[in-house]
Design an enzyme around this catalytic site. Structure first.
Site, mmCIF file in Angstrom:
data_model
loop_
_atom_site.group_PDB
_atom_site.id
_atom_site.type_symbol
_atom_site.label_atom_id
_atom_site.label_comp_id
_atom_site.label_asym_id
_atom_site.label_seq_id
_atom_site.Cartn_x
_atom_site.Cartn_y
_atom_site.Cartn_z
ATOM 1 N N ASP A 1 0.853 -1.175 0.000
ATOM 2 C CA ASP A 1 0.000 0.000 0.000
ATOM 3 C C ASP A 1 0.898 1.236 0.000
ATOM 4 O O ASP A 1 2.128 1.142 0.088
ATOM 5 C CB ASP A 1 -0.924 -0.010 1.224
ATOM 6 C CG ASP A 1 -2.247 0.688 0.953
ATOM 7 O OD1 ASP A 1 -2.277 1.619 0.134
ATOM 8 O OD2 ASP A 1 -3.259 0.312 1.589
ATOM 9 N N TRP A 2 0.285 2.411 -0.086
ATOM 10 C CA TRP A 2 1.017 3.678 -0.221
ATOM 11 C C TRP A 2 2.020 3.848 0.927
ATOM 12 O O TRP A 2 1.643 3.945 2.084
ATOM 13 C CB TRP A 2 0.020 4.832 -0.234
ATOM 14 C CG TRP A 2 0.622 6.195 -0.454
ATOM 15 C CD1 TRP A 2 1.450 6.865 0.390
ATOM 16 C CD2 TRP A 2 0.426 7.054 -1.584
ATOM 17 N NE1 TRP A 2 1.782 8.091 -0.124
ATOM 18 C CE2 TRP A 2 1.164 8.243 -1.344
ATOM 19 C CE3 TRP A 2 -0.304 6.942 -2.762
ATOM 20 C CZ2 TRP A 2 1.183 9.303 -2.242
ATOM 21 C CZ3 TRP A 2 -0.285 8.004 -3.653
ATOM 22 C CH2 TRP A 2 0.454 9.165 -3.401
#
Length: 721
Positions: free
Chosen positions: A264-265
């Site tokens: 994820d980011w």
């Protein structure tokens, strides 16, 4: 399929080119000089040369933009490897259907698949090739803002709905120009964060993981999802992005997943904040060793993976395997033959908000709405002359919800517009009354709203929570209606009894303080582009509500997390001589049960469960039991009913839930019509994880019931031998 020798392609790449193939950046790095060397480029350690070998782009949408980026990239990359464009298409691209929590309340896998395919068509022609969906995190705590992205609290419902999304987006061939690949998220137990706070720590046993949290992810893997995203949270002390047991032992070895794992980011970089790494180099080592292929928006791999290989801490063969896996995925997408994957500015405009897609979004909004209370007010007569629309959601398009792709508020049908289209001759008066902003206690608009209500033949009270109050990073400790909406609803309902509450919200709310003061409550959730059209049809009887709650509504936030499939304690709350016994597991101030239950939902007609029969009372491990349920529409309106099947293991080695959903079917019955729904029960459906985390079934008695949560209408028993 292309004739490219992918292994040979990997062998001709430099070490840094291979590393950067596993690096994901946002589209602004490739289109604008804003990403200069002193800004984001400098932070990521990038220069113009290194940008040429980046493997994937995040978040960019629009066919013209994607084509421009891809064309520029292919002209500069010496290996001519197309980039993959990934984006969050959660519940629609330009045409927005109801948020996933609402879709879960439809209990309709075919509709979920249809909506997902619609989103895939719009997303693909706009240049998106991978969507970061489905999110199948079990969500038992309404304080958590991202509950709106899941299908609620039940493992089985999330499993079948997640699989339907995978099938709808991907079809049987992701290279087709109307399909996109899916990335299931967030492995694992992201929805179980302490205190309902986003990104927070999760501590659950391995048995609970396997029993409740893992099944939906596994169902999506079995359905063929091409990518998996680990979650942000630490899980039993280890963030999933650095968890070898989770990503390799469970996901790869046990479940047989051979696709791509993406962070994820900045999740790789967040290992520093979480205390597992003292810098990006250690972040890179931990994440890559655990099995993460692609790093999203943090610089650890780009800066340090080649260095770690040079030091012998990571084998180049392992990097080659990850790169080959990603190139094989690109080939499966057909990018070596068509690097634009059917992106088409003309088709993009034709498909966006086209009548066919609006009709699908409309049906989804109708099927997802849940009638929570009705004291005979609804449906309103279509002969009414004067209608009052009260509340902050009466005439706004801000009802699409979070994570709504490219959808725009001004393209959503408002409640006012929906009713005007349905009843063009009615006089409609709108009075906002108050805002829905947290902390705004202004009641100066009450007088206007009350006057409008008194003068009306029918009153619709449109209240809820703003759409930006749910979603990522939007946890709440107070689940009541925001501002002074409760007071507005009470005052307006008192002024005119022919009134109904229309709820717009991204999570379960605490409605305890208003439920006895209003005559009807219709839960619309965040219904999307055609929300106002659906609301009008439901309020005035063109559509009969059929949604059932996929998540419990607490009486008080202090009950959270709250869910139907709980374990009994040794001191369950019970009555003796009409009074509740002392020293039981109970809240003194509100009791244990929710205000509204999982599986609950009313209709404008009455469904009677006439009988339930099982074809035999004994099940062996090689057999099956067929359960037939006879349902009659005893009312005067045609309608749909979701028949829900539950089991309970009465005696077992480990404590089992008081009820478990194992099947459901939605049936349409005309007024006065009866129908029979049949379910099949087999031994694998009775298995659970025992104390040693072994998946077993145990001989003994089970109950089988139909109804919902704690309100079972019919129950029988069978024995597993």
């Amino acid at each position: 399929m292309s004739n490219i020798d992918l292994k040979a392609l990997v062998s001709q790449m430099t070490l840094q080119e291979k590393v950067d193939q596993l690096f994901q950046l946002t589209g602004n790095f490739f289109l604008s000089a804003q990403a200069d060397i002193t800004g984001p480029m400098g932070f990521f350690g990038l220069d113009e040369e290194s940008l040429k070998s980046i493997g994937t782009v995040l978040g960019s949408g629009g066919a013209e933009k994607i084509i421009e980026i891809q064309k520029k990239h292919l002209s500069e990359d010496r290996n001519k490897i197309p980039m993959v464009f990934m984006r969050d298409i959660i519940h629609g691209c330009r045409t927005v259907y109801p948020m996933p929590l609402a879709m879960g309340s439809s209990f309709d896998t075919e509709l979920m698949e249809e909506c997902s395919y619609m989103a895939a068509r719009e997303a693909s022609v706009s240049g998106t090739q991978v969507t970061f969906t489905p999110m199948v995190d079990i969500s038992r705590d309404a304080r958590w803002g991202r509950i709106m992205e899941s299908c609620g609290e039940d493992p089985y419902l999330n499993s079948v709905m997640g699989a339907a999304q995978v099938k709808g987006f991907q079809g049987d061939d992701i290279s087709k120009p109307d399909r996109v690949a899916t990335c299931v998220k967030h492995l694992a137990a992201y929805g179980a964060g302490e205190a309902g706070r986003d990104y927070n720590n999760v501590e659950v046993s391995e048995r609970a993981l396997r029993e409740f949290y893992f099944p939906p992810y596994k169902a999506c893997v079995d359905a063929g999802t091409k990518m998996v995203m680990p979650s942000f949270n630490s899980l039993n002390g280890i963030p999933p992005i650095a968890n070898k047991w989770l990503l390799k032992n469970v996901l790869r070895d046990e479940w047989g997943f051979n696709g791509v794992i993406i962070s994820d980011w900045n999740a790789v970089g967040e290992l520093i904040n979480q205390g597992l790494a003292d810098g990006y180099k250690e972040c890179a080592r931990l994440s890559f060793e655990a099995g993460c292929d692609i790093e999203m928006m943090s610089p650890a791999y780009h800066k340090h993976l080649a260095e770690l290989i040079g030091e012998g801490k990571i084998l180049e063969e392992e990097l080659d395997a990850a790169v080959l896996r990603f190139l094989e995925f690109k080939e499966e997408l057909g990018l070596f033959d068509d690097p634009y994957h059917g992106a088409d500015p003309i088709k993009e405009k034709e498909l966006a908000l086209c009548p066919e897609h609006r009709e699908i979004a409309y049906r989804a909004a109708c099927e997802s709405a849940v009638l929570l209370k009705n004291d005979g007010v609804l449906p309103f007569s279509k002969d009414v002359k004067r209608i009052a629309l009260i509340g902050p959601f009466a005439d706004t398009g801000a009802i699409k919800g979070a994570w709504a792709g490219s959808g725009r508020d001004d393209e959503c049908v408002t409640v006012r517009e929906g009713i005007e289209r349905l009843l063009p001759n009615a006089q409609i008066v709108t009075a906002v009354g108050c805002s829905a902003t947290i902390g705004d206690n202004d009641t100066s608009g009450f007088d206007e709203a009350i006057k409008a209500a008194k003068d009306a033949d029918a009153v619709v009270i449109c209240i809820g929570e703003p759409q930006n109050y749910s979603g990522e990073g939007c946890s709440r400790t107070d689940l009541h209606l925001t501002g002074v909406q409760e007071e507005l609803a009470k005052a307006v309902s008192a002024a005119n009894k022919n009134s109904a509450v229309l709820l717009f919200n991204g999570r379960p709310l605490v409605l305890t303080d208003i439920v006895d003061n209003v005559n009807a409550i219709l839960e619309m959730w965040m219904p999307g582009t055609e929300g106002g059209s659906a609301a009008a049809s439901l309020l005035f009887g063109d559509v009969n509500p059929c949604g059932k709650l996929c998540v419990s509504f607490p009486k008080s936030v202090g009950q959270c997390p709250i869910y139907y499939n709980y374990f009994n304690t040794g001191k369950p709350k019970k009555k003796k001589d009409g009074e509740y016994e002392s020293f039981t597991s109970n809240y003194l101030d509100c009791g244990n049960l929710p205000l509204f239950f999982f599986g609950e939902g009313l209709s404008y007609t009455d469904f009677v469960y006439e009988s339930m029969t099982i074809d035999k009372n004994v099940l062996d491990e090689n057999g099956e039991i067929n359960v037939s349920v006879r349902v009659r529409n005893a009312g005067e309106r045609d309608g749909k009913e979701v028949v829900q099947l539950y089991i309970r293991d009465l005696i077992s080695e480990a404590v089992r839930p008081v009820q478990e959903l194992i099947g459901f079917k939605k049936v349409f019955l005309k007024a006065g019509e009866s129908g029979t729904v049949t379910f099949r029960i087999t031994e694998p459906q009775l298995r659970y994880y025992n104390f040693n985390c072994e998946c077993v079934s145990e001989k003994g008695d089970f109950t089988v019931s139909v109804g919902y949560a704690n309100h079972m209408k019919l129950t029988d028993k069978f024995t597993l031998e």
